[in-house]
Design a protein around this motif. Sequence first.
Motif, PDB file in Angstrom:
ATOM      1  N   TYR A 122      -1.704  10.817  -0.493  1.00  0.00           N
ATOM      2  CA  TYR A 122      -0.521  10.996   0.353  1.00  0.00           C
ATOM      3  C   TYR A 122      -0.868  10.765   1.825  1.00  0.00           C
ATOM      4  O   TYR A 122      -0.076  10.194   2.585  1.00  0.00           O
ATOM      5  CB  TYR A 122       0.049  12.394   0.163  1.00  0.00           C
ATOM      6  N   ALA A 123      -2.073  11.222   2.231  1.00  0.00           N
ATOM      7  CA  ALA A 123      -2.511  10.990   3.607  1.00  0.00           C
ATOM      8  C   ALA A 123      -2.612   9.491   3.894  1.00  0.00           C
ATOM      9  O   ALA A 123      -2.199   9.020   4.962  1.00  0.00           O
ATOM     10  CB  ALA A 123      -3.853  11.672   3.845  1.00  0.00           C
ATOM     11  N   PHE A 124      -3.139   8.727   2.926  1.00  0.00           N
ATOM     12  CA  PHE A 124      -3.211   7.271   3.098  1.00  0.00           C
ATOM     13  C   PHE A 124      -1.816   6.649   3.070  1.00  0.00           C
ATOM     14  O   PHE A 124      -1.556   5.660   3.766  1.00  0.00           O
ATOM     15  CB  PHE A 124      -4.085   6.663   2.001  1.00  0.00           C
ATOM     16  N   GLN A 125      -0.924   7.223   2.282  1.00  0.00           N
ATOM     17  CA  GLN A 125       0.438   6.679   2.193  1.00  0.00           C
ATOM     18  C   GLN A 125       1.160   6.765   3.530  1.00  0.00           C
ATOM     19  O   GLN A 125       1.716   5.769   4.015  1.00  0.00           O
ATOM     20  CB  GLN A 125       1.245   7.434   1.137  1.00  0.00           C
ATOM     21  N   ALA A 172      -0.443   4.390   6.108  1.00  0.00           N
ATOM     22  CA  ALA A 172      -0.100   2.981   5.907  1.00  0.00           C
ATOM     23  C   ALA A 172       1.370   2.724   6.192  1.00  0.00           C
ATOM     24  O   ALA A 172       1.738   1.650   6.688  1.00  0.00           O
ATOM     25  CB  ALA A 172      -0.447   2.560   4.473  1.00  0.00           C
ATOM     26  N   ASP A 173       2.220   3.704   5.889  1.00  0.00           N
ATOM     27  CA  ASP A 173       3.653   3.543   6.132  1.00  0.00           C
ATOM     28  C   ASP A 173       3.938   3.407   7.629  1.00  0.00           C
ATOM     29  O   ASP A 173       4.631   2.476   8.063  1.00  0.00           O
ATOM     30  CB  ASP A 173       4.403   4.745   5.557  1.00  0.00           C
ATOM     31  N   PHE A 174       3.394   4.315   8.423  1.00  0.00           N
ATOM     32  CA  PHE A 174       3.670   4.280   9.858  1.00  0.00           C
ATOM     33  C   PHE A 174       2.948   3.129  10.540  1.00  0.00           C
ATOM     34  O   PHE A 174       3.516   2.432  11.389  1.00  0.00           O
ATOM     35  CB  PHE A 174       3.266   5.611  10.495  1.00  0.00           C
ATOM     36  N   GLN A 175       1.683   2.896  10.162  1.00  0.00           N
ATOM     37  CA  GLN A 175       0.946   1.775  10.741  1.00  0.00           C
ATOM     38  C   GLN A 175       1.607   0.452  10.386  1.00  0.00           C
ATOM     39  O   GLN A 175       1.709  -0.461  11.222  1.00  0.00           O
ATOM     40  CB  GLN A 175      -0.498   1.781  10.248  1.00  0.00           C
ATOM     41  N   GLY A 176       2.092   0.339   9.144  1.00  0.00           N
ATOM     42  CA  GLY A 176       2.772  -0.881   8.738  1.00  0.00           C
ATOM     43  C   GLY A 176       4.023  -1.137   9.538  1.00  0.00           C
ATOM     44  O   GLY A 176       4.281  -2.260   9.989  1.00  0.00           O
ATOM     45  N   TYR A 177       4.828  -0.091   9.732  1.00  0.00           N
ATOM     46  CA  TYR A 177       6.043  -0.279  10.522  1.00  0.00           C
ATOM     47  C   TYR A 177       5.704  -0.682  11.953  1.00  0.00           C
ATOM     48  O   TYR A 177       6.348  -1.568  12.523  1.00  0.00           O
ATOM     49  CB  TYR A 177       6.897   0.989  10.542  1.00  0.00           C
ATOM     50  N   MET A 178       4.694  -0.050  12.542  1.00  0.00           N
ATOM     51  CA  MET A 178       4.337  -0.382  13.919  1.00  0.00           C
ATOM     52  C   MET A 178       3.852  -1.818  14.035  1.00  0.00           C
ATOM     53  O   MET A 178       4.143  -2.513  15.009  1.00  0.00           O
ATOM     54  CB  MET A 178       3.260   0.586  14.431  1.00  0.00           C
ATOM     55  N   ASP A 179       3.097  -2.290  13.050  1.00  0.00           N
ATOM     56  CA  ASP A 179       2.649  -3.681  13.084  1.00  0.00           C
ATOM     57  C   ASP A 179       3.831  -4.641  12.945  1.00  0.00           C
ATOM     58  O   ASP A 179       3.867  -5.693  13.596  1.00  0.00           O
ATOM     59  CB  ASP A 179       1.635  -3.935  11.962  1.00  0.00           C
ATOM     60  N   ILE A 180       4.805  -4.293  12.102  1.00  0.00           N
ATOM     61  CA  ILE A 180       6.003  -5.131  11.965  1.00  0.00           C
ATOM     62  C   ILE A 180       6.778  -5.167  13.276  1.00  0.00           C
ATOM     63  O   ILE A 180       7.195  -6.234  13.745  1.00  0.00           O
ATOM     64  CB  ILE A 180       6.896  -4.608  10.825  1.00  0.00           C
ATOM     65  N   ALA A 181       6.982  -3.991  13.886  1.00  0.00           N
ATOM     66  CA  ALA A 181       7.749  -3.923  15.134  1.00  0.00           C
ATOM     67  C   ALA A 181       7.056  -4.667  16.259  1.00  0.00           C
ATOM     68  O   ALA A 181       7.676  -5.476  16.969  1.00  0.00           O
ATOM     69  CB  ALA A 181       7.969  -2.457  15.515  1.00  0.00           C
ATOM     70  N   ILE A 236       0.826  -1.211   0.000  1.00  0.00           N
ATOM     71  CA  ILE A 236       0.000   0.000   0.000  1.00  0.00           C
ATOM     72  C   ILE A 236       0.863   1.264   0.000  1.00  0.00           C
ATOM     73  O   ILE A 236       0.812   2.065  -0.941  1.00  0.00           O
ATOM     74  CB  ILE A 236      -0.957   0.004   1.212  1.00  0.00           C
ATOM     75  N   ALA A 237       1.665   1.441   1.043  1.00  0.00           N
ATOM     76  CA  ALA A 237       2.403   2.707   1.197  1.00  0.00           C
ATOM     77  C   ALA A 237       3.410   2.929   0.074  1.00  0.00           C
ATOM     78  O   ALA A 237       3.475   4.017  -0.513  1.00  0.00           O
ATOM     79  CB  ALA A 237       3.110   2.727   2.552  1.00  0.00           C
ATOM     80  N   ASP A 238       4.206   1.924  -0.247  1.00  0.00           N
ATOM     81  CA  ASP A 238       5.237   2.112  -1.277  1.00  0.00           C
ATOM     82  C   ASP A 238       4.641   2.288  -2.664  1.00  0.00           C
ATOM     83  O   ASP A 238       5.194   3.019  -3.496  1.00  0.00           O
ATOM     84  CB  ASP A 238       6.209   0.930  -1.260  1.00  0.00           C
ATOM     85  N   ARG A 239       3.519   1.622  -2.957  1.00  0.00           N
ATOM     86  CA  ARG A 239       2.874   1.815  -4.260  1.00  0.00           C
ATOM     87  C   ARG A 239       2.259   3.212  -4.357  1.00  0.00           C
ATOM     88  O   ARG A 239       2.322   3.863  -5.396  1.00  0.00           O
ATOM     89  CB  ARG A 239       1.797   0.749  -4.483  1.00  0.00           C
ATOM     90  N   LEU A 240       1.644   3.663  -3.277  1.00  0.00           N
ATOM     91  CA  LEU A 240       1.107   5.024  -3.277  1.00  0.00           C
ATOM     92  C   LEU A 240       2.227   6.047  -3.396  1.00  0.00           C
ATOM     93  O   LEU A 240       2.066   7.089  -4.039  1.00  0.00           O
ATOM     94  CB  LEU A 240       0.305   5.282  -2.001  1.00  0.00           C
TER      95      LEU A 240
END
Length: 249
Positions: free
Chosen positions: A173-176, A179-188, A143-147
Amino acid sequence: LAKQKTQRKNRAVLALCVCVNLGILAVIKYLNFGSNLLSVFLGKFGVALTPLHLSFALPLGISFYTFQSIGYLTDVYRGVCEAQRNPLKLLLFLSFFPCVLQGPINRYNDLAPRLYAGNSFSYDRMTRGAQRMVWGFFEKLVIADRLNTVVSAVFGNSADYNGAQLWIVVILYAFQIYADFQGYMDIACGAAEVLGIPIAENFDSPYLSSSVPEFWRRWHITLGSWFRDYVYYPIMRSGWFSSIRRRTK
């Protein structure tokens, strides 16, 4: 009298340690930027200044373990936690790998007991953590990287697009960034759960907030609480701030 001397000594040591931590962070991350900014500013007044261009090997995640170390030092000074005498254990707390890049910023009393205690293998815990990591990678990479590809292309050539298209990209950009920050937090958080070491949640659906203050509290939870406890409250309780308030009444 001896107690006051000890308190002053401890306060001086704390101030020195905080200044060293912030000084290293400022020099490594912001010295060149600040030098360029000062050069441009002085140039407006006809003063020529050659900006510095120093090359540093930027340590990975320096901002977050700088904040975490300052929080640890302050808690030791306040008596909230005992000083860790084992340097390897302290290094483990400061550099726990899931939290290095974007947090969360953990408190010593919350994370250290989980780090230093033994953990037995749990299939259910590993499965939950792995599933959360996979979802985080999907949010980040799919999601984030494609956006980001679309957003960067449009923002880099904004003159070629009309107003409606630009507004659409602003929304994307708001969704990007979400998704970028939420994705990192889920990974961590997922990686920490696999290891049996849960860490603080750092993201709580900020776009569902009903006010701007609530938005900032839910976007980067541990960073906001860190500034509240180690910057805002100490300033509000300080003697010089109290004197300023008395003078302005």
